[in-house]
Design an enzyme around this catalytic site. Structure first.
Site, PDB file in Angstrom:
ATOM      1  N   LYS A  49       0.826  -1.216   0.000  1.00  0.00           N
ATOM      2  CA  LYS A  49       0.000   0.000   0.000  1.00  0.00           C
ATOM      3  C   LYS A  49       0.854   1.257   0.000  1.00  0.00           C
ATOM      4  O   LYS A  49       0.517   2.247  -0.647  1.00  0.00           O
ATOM      5  CB  LYS A  49      -0.930   0.020   1.219  1.00  0.00           C
ATOM      6  N   LYS A  84      -5.076 -10.518  -6.528  1.00  0.00           N
ATOM      7  CA  LYS A  84      -6.245 -10.749  -5.678  1.00  0.00           C
ATOM      8  C   LYS A  84      -7.444  -9.919  -6.148  1.00  0.00           C
ATOM      9  O   LYS A  84      -7.271  -8.776  -6.540  1.00  0.00           O
ATOM     10  CB  LYS A  84      -5.840 -10.331  -4.250  1.00  0.00           C
ATOM     11  N   LYS A 121     -11.677  -4.795  -3.617  1.00  0.00           N
ATOM     12  CA  LYS A 121     -12.611  -3.677  -3.769  1.00  0.00           C
ATOM     13  C   LYS A 121     -11.887  -2.406  -4.192  1.00  0.00           C
ATOM     14  O   LYS A 121     -12.505  -1.466  -4.671  1.00  0.00           O
ATOM     15  CB  LYS A 121     -13.442  -3.455  -2.492  1.00  0.00           C
TER      16      LYS A 121
HETATM   17  P1  TYM Z   1     -10.702  -6.670   4.155  1.00  0.00           P
HETATM   18  O1  TYM Z   1     -11.760  -5.666   4.433  1.00  0.00           O
HETATM   19  O2  TYM Z   1      -9.683  -6.356   3.123  1.00  0.00           O
HETATM   20  O3  TYM Z   1     -11.351  -8.038   3.764  1.00  0.00           O
HETATM   21  C1  TYM Z   1     -12.328  -8.651   4.604  1.00  0.00           C
HETATM   22  C2  TYM Z   1     -12.180 -10.164   4.569  1.00  0.00           C
HETATM   23  O4  TYM Z   1     -12.297 -10.632   3.221  1.00  0.00           O
HETATM   24  C3  TYM Z   1     -11.171 -11.415   2.892  1.00  0.00           C
HETATM   25  N1  TYM Z   1     -10.852 -11.212   1.472  1.00  0.00           N
HETATM   26  C4  TYM Z   1     -10.712 -12.191   0.586  1.00  0.00           C
HETATM   27  N2  TYM Z   1     -10.809 -13.523   0.698  1.00  0.00           N
HETATM   28  C5  TYM Z   1     -10.606 -14.257  -0.414  1.00  0.00           C
HETATM   29  N3  TYM Z   1     -10.318 -13.715  -1.633  1.00  0.00           N
HETATM   30  C6  TYM Z   1     -10.215 -12.378  -1.788  1.00  0.00           C
HETATM   31  N4  TYM Z   1      -9.940 -11.855  -2.979  1.00  0.00           N
HETATM   32  C7  TYM Z   1     -10.409 -11.552  -0.653  1.00  0.00           C
HETATM   33  N5  TYM Z   1     -10.391 -10.204  -0.454  1.00  0.00           N
HETATM   34  C8  TYM Z   1     -10.655 -10.023   0.840  1.00  0.00           C
HETATM   35  C9  TYM Z   1     -10.053 -10.909   3.776  1.00  0.00           C
HETATM   36  O5  TYM Z   1      -9.027 -11.868   3.941  1.00  0.00           O
HETATM   37  C10 TYM Z   1     -10.795 -10.633   5.062  1.00  0.00           C
HETATM   38  O6  TYM Z   1     -10.959 -11.821   5.809  1.00  0.00           O
HETATM   39  N6  TYM Z   1      -7.473  -6.170   7.925  1.00  0.00           N
HETATM   40  C11 TYM Z   1      -8.757  -6.731   7.558  1.00  0.00           C
HETATM   41  C12 TYM Z   1      -9.902  -6.234   8.409  1.00  0.00           C
HETATM   42  C13 TYM Z   1      -9.732  -6.442   9.872  1.00  0.00           C
HETATM   43  C14 TYM Z   1      -9.799  -7.671  10.566  1.00  0.00           C
HETATM   44  C15 TYM Z   1      -9.626  -7.344  11.945  1.00  0.00           C
HETATM   45  C16 TYM Z   1      -9.964  -8.991  10.165  1.00  0.00           C
HETATM   46  C17 TYM Z   1      -9.532  -5.458  10.798  1.00  0.00           C
HETATM   47  N7  TYM Z   1      -9.477  -6.016  12.047  1.00  0.00           N
HETATM   48  C18 TYM Z   1      -9.622  -8.338  12.926  1.00  0.00           C
HETATM   49  C19 TYM Z   1      -9.973  -9.969  11.153  1.00  0.00           C
HETATM   50  C20 TYM Z   1      -9.797  -9.654  12.523  1.00  0.00           C
HETATM   51  C21 TYM Z   1      -9.038  -6.346   6.105  1.00  0.00           C
HETATM   52  O7  TYM Z   1      -8.528  -5.394   5.585  1.00  0.00           O
HETATM   53  O8  TYM Z   1      -9.973  -7.089   5.518  1.00  0.00           O
END
Ligand code: TYM
Length: 342
Positions: free
Chosen positions: A117, A200, A203
């Protein structure tokens, strides 16, 4: 002595844009499965993580509500799971600060998501983006959660969560924070872009054609799948035949995850088929699984006050679990806590 912790699941999704098929298959769908297995589940729209990069305030509020609607439409029952947005429970920020003082700069600078990022422009990034994983550790530890269902991309952040918990326990000579277990399971832990099978699905990808959004209508979903990048070969009869064919493997994995079958069963069924035949089947399946969710999301979004009410109630329940854990953390770290509360 090693303390034992009751099984408790925590996971979060950033409301930094509309949710994608990747979020659905890698996270949401599995969140529902965990809830239905009867484990205590806490799910959070992490709005404070979202603002580590610029968010338009009105859009952020809208996306947070839309995220909550997606959880409910996908099958999260706010009576059984706790569903809330992070900023309503101030303990996340408070424990996040304590963890900022436990985690080391070097740990943060090794995070691949930070490197991706920030790119070559680390100096211009927010301090919050650098400390992002420490707030994430706080999200989980604030509830003494023991299991965290996530997609593959969050693995390194969860390893860091473990490191922070271990260092805190060692520094203060306590056995207070659990060492969390990442749950990265199933065929869809890394759903790839429809335009490039090595990237990947995200969004934040500039190309909308690269992803399926949970708000896409049936025609858009079918059109995106029809246009998805593939290679000229037919589908193989065995999984080994998908090696070095990232786009083909991705579509097979998506089919498998949506239909609830192993990828091997999908290639066995479509052995020798051309993509011209496979893609319409995949589009039909995706529409059949996603359309009811989209319809329900749209219905829920008509009553934003009701969504806010659900998030508020969830936040009250979350805060009740967090409070004693945070109090104990302050005591362990040497803070005076003499204010009368309540
Ligand atoms: P985020 O918002 O990017 O994504 C949310 C969840 O979706 C999963 N994910 C995917 N899984 C499979 N294929 C993909 N292309 C894909 N894109 C996203 C992510 O692995 C995630 O599980 N840092 C985290 C948010 C967060 C969090 C937490 C998660 C903040 N605090 C505590 C777990 C526990 C994030 O940016 O997810």
């Amino acid at each position: 002595m090693t303390a034992t912790f009751a099984p408790r699941i925590f996971s979060g999704i950033q409301p930094s844009g509309g949710l994608t098929l990747g979020n659905y298959l890698g996270a949401l769908k599995r969140f529902v499965e965990k809830q239905d297995e009867g484990i205590e589940t806490i799910y959070c729209l992490v709005d404070m993580h979202a603002i580590t990069v610029w968010q338009d305030p009105e859009k952020l509020r809208q996306q947070t509500r839309e995220g909550a609607a997606a959880f409910i439409a996908a099958g999260i029952d706010p009576a059984r799971s706790i569903l809330f947005n992070q900023s309503q429970v101030s303990g996340h920020a408070e424990l996040g600060w304590i963890f900022n003082c436990v985690a080391r700069m070097g740990w943060m600078s090794r995070m691949t998501q930070w490197k991706d990022k920030a790119g070559k422009n680390a100096e211009a990034q927010s301090l919050g983006l650098f400390a992002y994983p420490s707030l994430m550790a706080a999200d989980i530890m604030l509830y003494h959660a023991t299991m965290v269902p996530v997609g593959e991309d969050q693995k390194q952040h969860l390893e860091l969560t473990r490191d922070i918990a271990i260092k805190f326990n060692n520094d203060f000579g306590v056995d207070f924070f659990p060492v969390v277990e990442p749950l990265i399971e199933g065929v869809a832990t890394r759903v790839m872009s429809l335009r490039d099978g090595t990237k990947k699905m995200s969004k934040s990808d500039p190309s909308d054609q690269s992803r399926i959004n949970l708000t896409d209508d049936a025609d858009t979903i079918a059109q995106k799948i029809r246009k998805a990048k593939t290679d000229p070969e037919p589908l193989p009869g065995h999984l080994e035949g998908l090696k070095d064919r990232p786009e083909a493997r991705n579509l097979v994995n998506i089919y498998a995850a949506l239909s609830g079958q192993p990828a091997a069963a999908v290639v066995a069924e479509f052995a020798g088929a051309q993509f011209g035949a496979f893609k319409p089947k995949l589009a039909d399946l995706a529409v059949a699984k996603l359309s009811p969710i989209t319809t329900e999301m749209n219905r829920l979004m008509k009553d934003p006050a009701e969504i806010d009410r659900i998030l508020g109630q969830g936040a009250d329940r979350a805060a009740a679990i967090a409070e004693p854990i945070l109090e104990r953390t302050f005591q362990i770290t040497g803070m005076i806590r003499s204010r009368r509360r309540g």
